[in-house]
Every structure is written in structure tokens, then in C-alpha cells.
Design a protein around this motif. Structure first.
Motif, PDB file in Angstrom:
ATOM      1  N   LEU A 122       0.826  -1.208   0.000  1.00 23.35           N
ATOM      2  CA  LEU A 122       0.000   0.000   0.000  1.00 23.35           C
ATOM      3  C   LEU A 122       0.862   1.261   0.000  1.00 23.35           C
ATOM      4  O   LEU A 122       0.500   2.267  -0.618  1.00 23.35           O
ATOM      5  CB  LEU A 122      -0.932  -0.010   1.214  1.00 23.35           C
ATOM      6  N   THR A 123       2.009   1.202   0.679  1.00 23.18           N
ATOM      7  CA  THR A 123       2.929   2.350   0.685  1.00 23.18           C
ATOM      8  C   THR A 123       3.471   2.613  -0.709  1.00 23.18           C
ATOM      9  O   THR A 123       3.542   3.760  -1.170  1.00 23.18           O
ATOM     10  CB  THR A 123       4.087   2.098   1.668  1.00 23.18           C
ATOM     11  N   VAL A 124       3.869   1.552  -1.406  1.00 23.41           N
ATOM     12  CA  VAL A 124       4.396   1.691  -2.766  1.00 23.41           C
ATOM     13  C   VAL A 124       3.341   2.292  -3.699  1.00 23.41           C
ATOM     14  O   VAL A 124       3.637   3.166  -4.521  1.00 23.41           O
ATOM     15  CB  VAL A 124       4.860   0.322  -3.300  1.00 23.41           C
ATOM     16  N   LEU A 125       2.086   1.865  -3.549  1.00 27.24           N
ATOM     17  CA  LEU A 125       1.040   2.265  -4.477  1.00 27.24           C
ATOM     18  C   LEU A 125       0.409   3.617  -4.157  1.00 27.24           C
ATOM     19  O   LEU A 125       0.034   4.361  -5.061  1.00 27.24           O
ATOM     20  CB  LEU A 125      -0.068   1.195  -4.503  1.00 27.24           C
ATOM     21  N   PHE A 126       0.293   3.966  -2.882  1.00 32.93           N
ATOM     22  CA  PHE A 126      -0.534   5.120  -2.522  1.00 32.93           C
ATOM     23  C   PHE A 126       0.226   6.282  -1.873  1.00 32.93           C
ATOM     24  O   PHE A 126      -0.291   7.388  -1.836  1.00 32.93           O
ATOM     25  CB  PHE A 126      -1.659   4.677  -1.568  1.00 32.93           C
ATOM     26  N   ILE A 127       1.405   6.042  -1.339  1.00 35.73           N
ATOM     27  CA  ILE A 127       2.133   7.134  -0.678  1.00 35.73           C
ATOM     28  C   ILE A 127       3.150   7.705  -1.652  1.00 35.73           C
ATOM     29  O   ILE A 127       4.021   6.990  -2.153  1.00 35.73           O
ATOM     30  CB  ILE A 127       2.812   6.632   0.607  1.00 35.73           C
TER      31      ILE A 127
END
Length: 527
Positions: free
Chosen positions: A181-186
Motif C-alpha cells: 500500500l505504501t508503494v502504491l498510494f504514498i
């Protein structure tokens, strides 16, 4: 980094709050598993405590450096790397076959976990518009409370159903999901991680911090079991802590490129706020530590029952923190909330001091709901108040130092509770034993009655009296520890009484809603 909307915003909330909860949860989840770990690894209870100590030492070393490390490597890169380190170390913790192998990987896990707290907070702030960032503080504060409290619950459940290694393996799927989720959204902030050539690394400051804070944490964690300053090792490491901390302060205040910006302590509001943060950490972690020990040792709860009894009152924080955060965003002054929180926690300390050995799970609910309300009213306004007088560029250092001081407050509180409860138990036992004399007719009558019961149950006439004395001795020890733990709850209340008058020195001009929003905006931009 622009504020997020829709699904992306809620994914970031989920990712960052979960990461913060996971980091703090691992500070307490192993507490209920120490006996099983010791038996499995062939270690003593004293040695197995290093599993807790090594994680705590790594945490307090890395937390104050998160601002510098995030700036040097880039916040997103540092966050991702720390998450991977935490997950990999969790696997090797669960796979460890020896004590010192487990201690080593717990230290590495603490290095990775230390970044998740402050960095999660800054990323979460960026996801909200200025007018809503009080809500972001509320959501993050919720994680601060839920993490240490849910640790014994999850740990107790896992131990009832599975092996102790699952306590560490449970982190792995959470880390994988949070990493994805960090790779995709942050998103990366503009220029993030591109100033490496301009940033000089303060190796001496980092070294002194490691020696000073690491040694101090060691003394707090191991001092009680090593008989404090009667131990040459504790004396030596205490001297290392003093030299390291004094040298670190001198270095950071005199170098042009400090690893930790201690200049924020020149602001009166921040300096005084750290005292409240220390005591708040003491109250949060110590109450989470003493309560499970009390109900397991005296009231006969299983580890899972002890943890489960905290779930219902802790859920109150889920509702309170966003409400208080919204009020903070509207410009509400923090001091009334802090005053109310301190008063409620004082009440909690003395109310908990009235507990009885025959109380069941729901009998403790009123006491624990007071604890949750007190922490909820205090933590979030304290987070906002701590940075109220800082310049925007100083916020990362202020937040990191506040998080470190909260952790140190918890370590100090647990060490103090251990030592205080042991000494008070010895005193209460001595007082109780003074009444156990053959000249006391009530005592003689009690022993005779217990011996007769033993004869009726076992038929052993010759050993009945000695068995009665042993049973009575166990009852005295149980009562002594019961009274000692009640004294410890009252001691927590006394700490909050002592800091209450200092609220006067935290007064700041009341901010309008627009000013509060601008401060929140500056806070986010500084991250």
C-alpha cells in the motif's frame, strides 16, 4: 505532497495507523509469552527479559533520529526500508532457536519499528487538508493507545491457540500489505532524498546518542533485577549513560549539522510539554503493565482473560480520539482537555487502588474506562501543544523527541513499578506476618481450622499442620502483592498530581479556527 481524497486517503490512514499500532503493540505483546519462551529456549526468566529490553533499547536510539534519516534517504524510502526490516526481523525472531539469536533479531526489529512511529505520523498529516488535520492527530493518537493495550490481548490469544513464535509471524502479512500500500498510494515529496550530498552525517552525535540512550534504557529495564546500584555492571553502565548523554547534548548544541535538533528545547512550551509527555508515557505503559500482572497473579485470570478484559474499555478510544481531533481542528484550546485528562487519570489511579482480589473481568470495567478516557483526553492535546511554539522546520525534530520521551517515560514507569511493587510487597508481608504469632488466638484458630480441613480432604494427620502453614504463607504472599499493586496504581495517580500545577506554564494565546488550520498546514508541510 498534496492532501488526498477518496480511497487513497483512507488507504493511507489504514496503512499509517496500522504501522504505528504494530510498532507499539510489539513493545507489549511478548510480555505474556516470557514464561513459554524461557521454557522453549532453556533460559531463565531474568535472561528472557532481554527480549523486551533489546527491542526497547533499539526503539529509543532510532526514534530521535527519524527526522534526520528521513531527510537523508527520503521519507518514503526510509519508511519502506524500515517496514521491510521490521518484517524480516519478525520472521527471524519467530524462527530463532536460541535466546541470544532471538535477542539480536528483536534489536533489529526495534531498529525497523522505531521509524514507523514518527514517519507514520508525518505521512498521515500530509493526507489531510489543513482544516481536518486535527482528525489526523486523533487517528494517530488512537494508535498510540491501542498498540500497548492490545499487545497482551493478542499475545494471550496466540499463546492459548498456538506457539510463541506466532507472536512474531503475525507481523509478516501485515508488513507485506502495508509495504504494498505504501508503494502504491504514498507519494514522494518534491526533492525527497535528493540532498544527500548537502547533508553531513554527524557520526559522533549518533554514536554518543547510541551509548547514552542505549545505556539509560538498559539501566531502566535491568536495574531492578540486578539490584540497582549494588551491581557493578549497573554502576558502570549508568556512568556510560551519563557520559554519553552529556556528550551528546554538548555535541548537538555545538555542531552545525546535528543528527537531532535539540535546539527545540529553547522553546518554553515544548520544554514543559516534554515533562507531561514523560508522565503520560509513564501512565500509559505502566498501567498497561501493572493491570495484567495484578489480575493474573492475584485474581487468577489467564493471560488471554487479562488481555480480553481490556478490549471493551479500550474501544472507547476509537470514538473519543476522532471527536477530540475534530475539536482541535476547530481551534479548541488544548489545556482544558489536558486538565480533564490529568484529573481523570488521577481518579483512575486512586480508584484502581480500591480493587479487591475477588473481582471478575467486568468488575474492572469502570476502572479501565477511566484510564481510556484519561489517556484520550490527554494524549492528543499534548501532541498539538508540544509543537505549538515551534517553527515549521523544527516540527520533525520536536515530534521525534516527543515520541522518544514517551517511550522513555514508559520504560521508567515499568522499571519503577517493578521496584516499587517488590519493595512494597516485602513491607506488606512483614506487616502481615507480625500478626501471625502463636500468642494471637485468631491466628491459632485459623491454623487449626485449616489443618482440620486438610485432614478431612487428605487423611494425613501428621502433615496437616505444616500444610496449613504453607497454605497460609501462600495466602500472605498473595495478599502482600495485591496490596503492593494497589499502591503502584496510587503512585501513578500521585505522578499526575505532581504535574497538574505545571499546566499554568503551558498557557498560549487562543487560536482561531483559521490559525489552527494554518498551524496544521505548516506541520504537514514540514514533514
Amino acid at each position: 505532497m498534496a492532501a488526498k481524497t477518496g480511497l487513497a486517503k483512507y488507504v493511507i490512514v489504514l496503512t499509517t495507523v496500522t504501522a504505528a499500532i504494530m510498532e507499539l503493540l510489539d513493545t507489549t505483546i511478548v510480555n505474556v509469552a516470557l514464561n513459554q519462551m524461557a521454557g522453549s529456549l532453556g533460559a531463565t526468566i531474568e535472561d528472557i527479559a532481554w527480549v523486551i529490553t533489546s527491542y526497547a533499547i533499539a526503539n529509543v536510539i532510532i526514534i530521535p533520529m527519524t527526522g534526520f534519516l528521513g531527510e537523508y534517504f527520503g521519507r518514503k524510502t526510509y519508511y519502506l526500508t524500515s517496514m521491510v526490516i521490521f518484517g524480516v526481523a519478525s520472521y527471524f525472531c519467530g524462527a530463532s532457536h536460541g535466546l541470544w539469536e532471538l535477542v539480536f533479531w528483536r534489536f533489529i526489529q526495534g531498529i525497523g519499528g522505531g521509524a514507523l512511529l514518527s514517519t507514520s505520523q508525518s505521512i498521515l498529516f500530509d493526507a489531510f487538508e489543513p482544516k481536518d488535520r486535527g482528525i489526523a492527530s486523533g487517528l494517530f493518537g488512537m494508535g498510540i493507545v491501542l498498540g500497548p493495550t492490545l499487545g497482551p490481548v493478542l499475545g494471550g490469544y496466540i499463546l492459548d491457540k498456538y506457539d510463541w513464535s506466532q507472536i512474531f509471524y503475525v507481523n509478516i502479512p501485515i508488513c507485506l500489505l502495508a509495504t504494498l500500500l505504501t508503494v502504491l498510494f504514498i507519494e514522494r515529496k518534491e526533492g525527497e532524498g535528493e540532498r544527500k550530498d548537502e547533508i553531513k552525517i554527524d557520526y559522533l552525535g549518533i554514536g554518543l546518542l547510541t551509548v547514552g540512550i542505549g545505556s539509560l534504557q538498559f539501566v531502566l529495564e535491568k536495574g531492578e533485577s540486578e539490584d540497582w546500584f549494588e551491581s557493578r555492571m549497573i554502576v558502570t553502565i549508568s556512568l556510560m549513560a551519563i557520559v554519553g548523554l552529556v556528550g551528546f547534548v554538548w555535541r548537538e548544541l555545538t555542531t552545525d549539522h546535528p543528527a537531532v535538533n535539540l535546539g527545540v528545547f529553547k522553546y518554553r512550551i515544548f520544554a514543559i510539554s516534554t515533562m507531561f509527555t514523560l508522565v503520560a508515557g509513564l501512565g500509559l505503559f505502566t498501567s498497561s503493565f501493572v493491570y495484567p500482572v495484578l489480575v493474573q497473579r492475584v485474581n487468577g485470570f489467564t493471560p488471554y482473560e487479562a488481555g480480553a478484559s481490556l478490549i471493551a474499555p479500550t474501544l472507547a478510544a476509537v470514538f473519543l480520539f476522532p471527536i477530540i481531533g475534530k475539536r482541535m481542528s476547530s481551534g479548541a484550546p488544548p489545556l482544558p482537555y489536558m486538565f480533564a485528562g490529568i484529573c481523570v487519570f488521577i481518579f483512575f489511579g486512586f480508584y484502581s487502588g480500591t480493587a479487591t482480589p475477588d473481582m471478575g473481568r467486568w468488575d474492572f470495567f469502570p476502572m479501565q474506562i477511566c484510564r481510556t478516557i484519561g489517556i484520550s483526553l490527554l494524549q492528543l492535546p499534548l501532541i498539538n501543544q508540544a509543537v505549538a511554539g515551534l517553527k515549521p522546520k523544527e516540527y520533525p525534530a520536536g515530534i521525534a523527541l516527543s515520541n522518544m520521551i514517551r517511550q522513555l517515560g514508559g520504560a521508567f514507569g515499568i522499571a519503577l513499578a517493578n521496584n516499587f511493587a517488590t519493595n512494597r510487597a516485602a513491607q506488606h508481608r512483614s506487616d502481615l506476618m507480625a500478626n501471625m504469632s502463636p500468642d494471637n488466638p485468631l491466628f491459632t484458630e485459623r491454623v487449626t481450622g485449616m489443618a482440620n480441613n486438610m485432614i478431612a480432604k487428605t487423611g494425613d494427620i501428621f502433615n496437616a499442620t505444616s500444610m496449613a502453614y504453607k497454605q497460609l504463607d501462600l495466602a500472605v504472599s498473595r495478599q502482600a502483592y495485591y496490596l503492593a499493586y494497589l499502591d503502584t496504581f496510587r503512585l501513578i495517580g500521585i505522578f499526575f498530581i505532581c504535574i497538574l500545577p505545571f499546566l499554568y506554564f503551558l498557557r498560549t494565546p487562543k487560536k482561531s479556527a483559521e490559525e489552527a488550520a494554518e498551524m496544521a498546514k505548516a506541520t504537514a508541510e514540514s514533514h
